[in-house]
Design an enzyme around this catalytic site. Structure first.
Site, PDB file in Angstrom:
ATOM      1  CE  LYS A   1      47.820  53.508  29.930  1.00  0.00           C
ATOM      2  NZ  LYS A   1      47.897  54.875  30.464  1.00  0.00           N
TER       3      LYS A   1
ATOM      4  CE1 TYR B   1      27.358  37.101  51.364  1.00  0.00           C
ATOM      5  CE2 TYR B   1      28.198  37.421  49.134  1.00  0.00           C
ATOM      6  CZ  TYR B   1      28.262  36.777  50.370  1.00  0.00           C
ATOM      7  OH  TYR B   1      29.226  35.833  50.587  1.00  0.00           O
TER       8      TYR B   1
END
Length: 360
Positions: free
Chosen positions: A33, A253
């Protein structure tokens, strides 16, 4: 072209499936899945098609993709069917379906099926997600058992805390399932990957290995079984730029990493959180560059991350970078260090191209 990619070793996938089946001592559905946990459902199913007892997916869309790719083995719908119209497709494509609600039992009873259906009847033994209560479970089995629309029934449940080896919840669920299914002479399925790898007394007729197929360990530590798993995905890229910085210079950042040495060599890697690498991996997370361990330096950006190359003077632009997998940090250990799960990390690999090898 951008060098970031995921290398998928189909030989390792087969090795892990064989291990799962050997541990189970019975049959095993390969869970593919969510695009085989980010590994590519079609290619993974094709690699296992000659030996897998069947496959398991979440929904009918995933099953039809496999059928269209030529997969003829049994395919189980783990979430069952969402509306009654899907029963026609389930019969047409010879799919197996989980049944987890009284309404689904009624729908099958009312369905004029062109062929008998193979049903996996799911009991809620304590997960409290999908599944019938113990009382409804027995009533549903009796109803389905007498229907000409039903060819066979596998009794199943799902373990909520099997990855916690010191937790009694798994034994409690197993007892509840055994009591509710007493006297029902049919096959059973309890174990997902942690159930298989950590709870040998609970193995039923069918196992449902997922995470372990892809080489990840569901436990904090290895045991005799998990130590035999082979990583299937290696996340790789290259150094695309090198900066030499003096002391007290912020990188990335938020200035989470600030240089301390007289000269710090920072390598920029074409890999970011949009590729599936954890955005909040801490400074010092191991990153292998040309076969040597280096350290993440600064916050991971959407498309790039930075590593400290100060102790690796031969590394530079074009150097090969291994983020996880073979010859790189262990997927499960890296996930723990980054505060995420191995499931989330692997399923999150979406943008990078997949390249397949078929090792032994």
């Amino acid at each position: 072209m951008r060098p970031a990619h995921a290398l998928i070793d189909l030989g390792a996938l087969r090795h892990n499936y064989r291990l799962a089946r050997r541990i189970a001592g019975g049959k095993a559905l390969a869970v593919v899945k969510a695009d085989a946990y980010g590994h590519g459902a079609v290619r993974c199913a094709q690699a296992l098609d000659a030996e897998a007892d069947g496959f398991a997916v979440a929904c009918i869309e995933e099953a039809l993709e496999l059928r269209q790719a030529g997969i003829r083995a049994p395919i189980l719908l783990l979430e069952g069917f969402f509306d009654n119209e899907e029963l026609g497709l389930i019969a047409e494509h010879d799919l197996w379906t989980v049944v987890a609600t009284p309404a689904q039992v009624q729908a099958i009873a009312a369905f004029n099926s062109p062929r008998p259906l193979r049903v996996w009847l799911k009991m809620d033994s304590g997960m409290h997600r999908l599944g019938l209560t113990p009382e409804d479970f027995r009533a549903a089995w009796l109803r389905l058992h007498g229907l000409p629309q039903v060819a066979s029934i596998v009794l199943m449940t799902h373990l909520a805390r099997a990855d916690e080896l010191d937790n009694s919840r798994t034994d409690e669920q197993a007892v509840a399932f055994a009591l509710a299914s007493r006297g029902m002479q049919t096959e059973t399925s309890l174990c997902n990957s942690p159930g298989l790898l950590g709870w040998p007394a609970l193995h039923g007729d069918w196992a449902r290995p997922g995470l372990m197929l892809y080489g990840a360990n569901p436990f904090p530590e290895h045991n005799a079984f998990t130590a035999q798993l082979r990583p299937v995905m290696s996340l790789r890229s290259k150094i695309i730029a090198v900066r030499e910085l003096g002391p007290d210079e912020p990188v990335g950042y938020g200035a989470r990493f600030v240089t301390e040495r007289p000269t710090t060599r920072i390598g920029v890697v074409a890999m970011g959180y949009a590729d599936g690498y954890p955005q909040f991996a801490p400074n010092g997370t191991p990153v292998w560059v040309d076969g040597r361990e280096c350290a993440l330096a600064g916050r991971v950006s959407m498309d790039m991350l930075t590593v400290d190359l100060s102790d690796h003077p031969s590394a530079g632009v074009g150097s090969t970078v291994h983020l996880w997998g073979d010859a790189a940090p262990d997927t499960s250990a890296l996930a723990t260090q980054c505060g995420v799960s191995a499931y989330q990390m692997l399923c999150g690999v979406k943008r990078v191209p997949r390249r397949y090898i078929d090792g032994a």
